[in-house]
Design a protein around this motif. Structure first.
Motif, PDB file in Angstrom:
ATOM      1  N   GLY A 136       0.822  -1.080  -0.019  1.00  0.00           N
ATOM      2  CA  GLY A 136      -0.163   0.000  -0.076  1.00  0.00           C
ATOM      3  C   GLY A 136       0.724   1.442   0.003  1.00  0.00           C
ATOM      4  N   GLU A 137       2.165   1.145  -0.103  1.00  0.00           N
ATOM      5  CA  GLU A 137       3.029   2.265  -0.170  1.00  0.00           C
ATOM      6  C   GLU A 137       3.020   2.953  -1.539  1.00  0.00           C
ATOM      7  OE1 GLU A 137       4.441   3.409   2.417  1.00  0.00           O
ATOM      8  OE2 GLU A 137       4.157   1.721   3.664  1.00  0.00           O
ATOM      9  N   GLN A 138       3.489   4.055  -1.896  1.00  0.00           N
ATOM     10  CA  GLN A 138       3.477   4.928  -2.730  1.00  0.00           C
ATOM     11  C   GLN A 138       4.643   4.894  -3.537  1.00  0.00           C
ATOM     12  OE1 GLN A 138       0.746   6.507  -3.977  1.00  0.00           O
ATOM     13  NE2 GLN A 138      -0.098   5.212  -2.259  1.00  0.00           N
ATOM     14  N   THR A 139       5.967   4.436  -2.868  1.00  0.00           N
ATOM     15  CA  THR A 139       7.251   4.476  -3.559  1.00  0.00           C
ATOM     16  C   THR A 139       7.827   3.233  -3.493  1.00  0.00           C
ATOM     17  OG1 THR A 139       8.442   5.231  -1.870  1.00  0.00           O
ATOM     18  CG2 THR A 139       7.678   7.009  -3.246  1.00  0.00           C
ATOM     19  N   VAL A 140       8.751   2.613  -4.247  1.00  0.00           N
ATOM     20  CA  VAL A 140       9.203   1.593  -4.145  1.00  0.00           C
ATOM     21  C   VAL A 140      10.256   1.546  -3.241  1.00  0.00           C
ATOM     22  CG1 VAL A 140      10.686   0.041  -5.552  1.00  0.00           C
ATOM     23  CG2 VAL A 140       9.209   1.033  -6.950  1.00  0.00           C
ATOM     24  N   ALA A 141      10.989   2.532  -2.665  1.00  0.00           N
ATOM     25  CA  ALA A 141      11.957   2.622  -1.475  1.00  0.00           C
ATOM     26  C   ALA A 141      11.032   2.265  -0.314  1.00  0.00           C
ATOM     27  CB  ALA A 141      12.414   3.895  -1.417  1.00  0.00           C
ATOM     28  N   ASP A 142       9.701   3.044  -0.280  1.00  0.00           N
ATOM     29  CA  ASP A 142       9.018   2.782   0.971  1.00  0.00           C
ATOM     30  C   ASP A 142       8.429   1.156   0.970  1.00  0.00           C
ATOM     31  OD1 ASP A 142       9.534   5.354   2.258  1.00  0.00           O
ATOM     32  OD2 ASP A 142       7.457   6.122   0.993  1.00  0.00           O
ATOM     33  N   ALA A 143       8.148   0.856   0.005  1.00  0.00           N
ATOM     34  CA  ALA A 143       7.521  -0.552  -0.221  1.00  0.00           C
ATOM     35  C   ALA A 143       8.799  -1.611   0.173  1.00  0.00           C
ATOM     36  CB  ALA A 143       7.157  -0.853  -1.612  1.00  0.00           C
ATOM     37  N   ALA A 144       9.898  -1.277  -0.170  1.00  0.00           N
ATOM     38  CA  ALA A 144      10.945  -2.111   0.209  1.00  0.00           C
ATOM     39  C   ALA A 144      11.286  -2.227   1.636  1.00  0.00           C
ATOM     40  CB  ALA A 144      12.230  -1.756  -0.609  1.00  0.00           C
ATOM     41  N   ARG A 145      11.227  -1.056   2.298  1.00  0.00           N
ATOM     42  CA  ARG A 145      11.335  -0.939   3.770  1.00  0.00           C
ATOM     43  C   ARG A 145      10.293  -1.632   4.549  1.00  0.00           C
ATOM     44  NH1 ARG A 145      14.064   3.907   2.432  1.00  0.00           N
ATOM     45  NH2 ARG A 145      12.153   5.174   2.159  1.00  0.00           N
ATOM     46  N   LYS A 146       8.724  -1.477   3.897  1.00  0.00           N
ATOM     47  CA  LYS A 146       7.767  -2.034   4.500  1.00  0.00           C
ATOM     48  C   LYS A 146       7.905  -3.740   4.494  1.00  0.00           C
ATOM     49  CE  LYS A 146       3.219  -1.753   5.363  1.00  0.00           C
ATOM     50  NZ  LYS A 146       1.721  -0.892   5.232  1.00  0.00           N
ATOM     51  N   LEU A 147       8.281  -4.052   3.386  1.00  0.00           N
ATOM     52  CA  LEU A 147       8.467  -5.476   3.194  1.00  0.00           C
ATOM     53  C   LEU A 147       9.487  -6.248   4.191  1.00  0.00           C
ATOM     54  CD1 LEU A 147       8.175  -5.879  -0.942  1.00  0.00           C
ATOM     55  CD2 LEU A 147       6.477  -6.807   0.854  1.00  0.00           C
ATOM     56  N   TRP A 148      10.569  -5.391   4.119  1.00  0.00           N
ATOM     57  CA  TRP A 148      11.624  -5.869   5.119  1.00  0.00           C
ATOM     58  C   TRP A 148      11.202  -5.913   6.600  1.00  0.00           C
ATOM     59  CZ3 TRP A 148      14.481  -3.667   9.190  1.00  0.00           C
ATOM     60  CH2 TRP A 148      15.595  -4.559   9.422  1.00  0.00           C
ATOM     61  N   LYS A 149      10.618  -4.881   6.809  1.00  0.00           N
ATOM     62  CA  LYS A 149       9.896  -4.908   8.381  1.00  0.00           C
ATOM     63  C   LYS A 149       9.002  -5.642   8.647  1.00  0.00           C
ATOM     64  CE  LYS A 149       7.763  -1.461  11.615  1.00  0.00           C
ATOM     65  NZ  LYS A 149       7.211  -0.108  11.891  1.00  0.00           N
ATOM     66  N   LEU A 150       8.141  -6.234   7.807  1.00  0.00           N
ATOM     67  CA  LEU A 150       7.151  -7.113   7.931  1.00  0.00           C
ATOM     68  C   LEU A 150       7.623  -8.306   7.956  1.00  0.00           C
ATOM     69  CD1 LEU A 150       4.072  -5.667   5.667  1.00  0.00           C
ATOM     70  CD2 LEU A 150       4.173  -5.858   8.035  1.00  0.00           C
ATOM     71  N   TYR A 151       8.815  -8.947   6.955  1.00  0.00           N
ATOM     72  CA  TYR A 151       8.905 -10.266   6.788  1.00  0.00           C
ATOM     73  C   TYR A 151      10.397 -10.601   6.991  1.00  0.00           C
ATOM     74  CZ  TYR A 151       4.398 -10.233   4.702  1.00  0.00           C
ATOM     75  OH  TYR A 151       2.909  -9.640   4.461  1.00  0.00           O
ATOM     76  N   SER A 152      11.402  -9.648   7.001  1.00  0.00           N
ATOM     77  CA  SER A 152      12.778  -9.711   7.412  1.00  0.00           C
ATOM     78  C   SER A 152      13.682 -10.750   6.329  1.00  0.00           C
ATOM     79  CB  SER A 152      12.765  -9.990   8.722  1.00  0.00           C
ATOM     80  OG  SER A 152      12.429  -9.273   9.616  1.00  0.00           O
ATOM     81  N   PRO A 153      13.257 -10.328   5.005  1.00  0.00           N
ATOM     82  CA  PRO A 153      14.026 -11.237   4.424  1.00  0.00           C
ATOM     83  C   PRO A 153      15.644 -10.855   4.263  1.00  0.00           C
ATOM     84  CG  PRO A 153      12.907  -9.970   2.805  1.00  0.00           C
ATOM     85  CD  PRO A 153      12.510  -9.592   4.408  1.00  0.00           C
ATOM     86  N   LYS A 154      16.587 -11.718   3.948  1.00  0.00           N
ATOM     87  CA  LYS A 154      17.960 -11.014   3.952  1.00  0.00           C
ATOM     88  C   LYS A 154      18.252 -10.141   2.878  1.00  0.00           C
ATOM     89  CE  LYS A 154      19.475 -15.477   5.984  1.00  0.00           C
ATOM     90  NZ  LYS A 154      19.961 -16.780   5.668  1.00  0.00           N
ATOM     91  N   VAL A 155      17.448 -10.415   1.561  1.00  0.00           N
ATOM     92  CA  VAL A 155      17.860  -9.642   0.564  1.00  0.00           C
ATOM     93  C   VAL A 155      16.340  -9.295   0.051  1.00  0.00           C
ATOM     94  CG1 VAL A 155      18.712  -9.558  -1.810  1.00  0.00           C
ATOM     95  CG2 VAL A 155      19.986 -10.921  -0.065  1.00  0.00           C
ATOM     96  N   ILE A 156      16.182  -7.938  -0.622  1.00  0.00           N
ATOM     97  CA  ILE A 156      15.016  -7.604  -1.297  1.00  0.00           C
ATOM     98  C   ILE A 156      15.588  -7.110  -2.574  1.00  0.00           C
ATOM     99  CG2 ILE A 156      12.940  -6.224  -1.601  1.00  0.00           C
ATOM    100  CD1 ILE A 156      12.845  -6.291   1.493  1.00  0.00           C
ATOM    101  N   VAL A 157      14.852  -7.290  -3.587  1.00  0.00           N
ATOM    102  CA  VAL A 157      15.503  -6.757  -5.171  1.00  0.00           C
ATOM    103  C   VAL A 157      13.951  -6.503  -6.134  1.00  0.00           C
ATOM    104  CG1 VAL A 157      16.449  -7.142  -7.167  1.00  0.00           C
ATOM    105  CG2 VAL A 157      17.767  -8.032  -5.206  1.00  0.00           C
ATOM    106  N   ILE A 158      13.750  -5.295  -5.839  1.00  0.00           N
ATOM    107  CA  ILE A 158      12.400  -4.952  -6.497  1.00  0.00           C
ATOM    108  C   ILE A 158      12.610  -4.628  -8.193  1.00  0.00           C
ATOM    109  CG2 ILE A 158      10.275  -3.467  -6.699  1.00  0.00           C
ATOM    110  CD1 ILE A 158      10.665  -3.073  -3.869  1.00  0.00           C
ATOM    111  N   THR A 159      11.827  -5.503  -9.007  1.00  0.00           N
ATOM    112  CA  THR A 159      12.171  -5.170 -10.520  1.00  0.00           C
ATOM    113  C   THR A 159      11.076  -4.467 -10.783  1.00  0.00           C
ATOM    114  OG1 THR A 159      10.840  -7.270 -11.037  1.00  0.00           O
ATOM    115  CG2 THR A 159      12.911  -7.725 -10.559  1.00  0.00           C
ATOM    116  N   GLN A 160      11.069  -4.095 -12.351  1.00  0.00           N
ATOM    117  CA  GLN A 160      10.044  -3.276 -12.994  1.00  0.00           C
ATOM    118  C   GLN A 160       9.016  -4.262 -13.604  1.00  0.00           C
ATOM    119  OE1 GLN A 160      12.099  -0.271 -14.854  1.00  0.00           O
ATOM    120  NE2 GLN A 160      11.517   1.027 -13.425  1.00  0.00           N
TER     121      GLN A 160
END
Length: 146
Positions: free
Chosen positions: A118-142
């Motif tokens: 539900g975030e507006q930017t990719v950076a905010d979405a990455a931070r939220k995904l990390w906070k919620l699920y704690s993966p070691k690596v997150i790479v957001i593609t287009q």
């Protein structure tokens, strides 16, 4: 500059019977033992249980959410054996949180990341995904655009 890892990925889709998939997984494991690269098998969900032993002997299991329950079960097998789980998240499936919770390497599309968080930017979405699920690596593609 950090040295990049070499990865070889095998994805045979649905072109094997479960027994053939098991044989192929073990053949690949045998022939790539000691290789100077990471070897990733992208196992179709219908073959997960047949290649269970090969999963346990792997370094990374790549899953998607097309058959969520099978992906979660495969991820649990991998985690129990100390194998990292890579989730290629494109589609937004009901109950996908079960799979996200056992993911070490999360590679979502931008559409998935923004829609799921539900975030507006990719950076905010990455931070939220990390906070919620704690993966070691997150790479957001287009997604389809790269």
């Amino acid at each position: 500059m950090a040295k990049r890892s070499i990865i070889i990925a095998g994805n045979w889709k649905m072109n094997k019977t479960p027994f053939e998939a098991r044989c192929l997984a073990f053949e690949i494991a045998e022939k790539t033992e000691g290789a100077a690269c990471e070897v990733v098998l992208c196992v179709p969900f219908v073959d997960l249980f047949q290649v269970k032993e090969a999963i346990a002997g792997s370094k990374i299991l790549m899953v998607d959410g097309n058959d969520l329950e099978a992906a979660v079960e495969g991820a649990k097998i991998a985690k129990k054996a100390g194998v990292s789980v890579l989730y290629d998240a494109g589609g937004r499936y009901p109950n996908v949180e079960k799979l996200l919770a056992v993911t070490d390497i999360l590679i979502p599309s931008e559409e998935f990341a923004l829609g799921h968080t539900g975030e507006q930017t990719v950076a905010d979405a990455a931070r939220k995904l990390w906070k919620l699920y704690s993966p070691k690596v997150i790479v957001i593609t287009q997604g389809k655009a790269g």
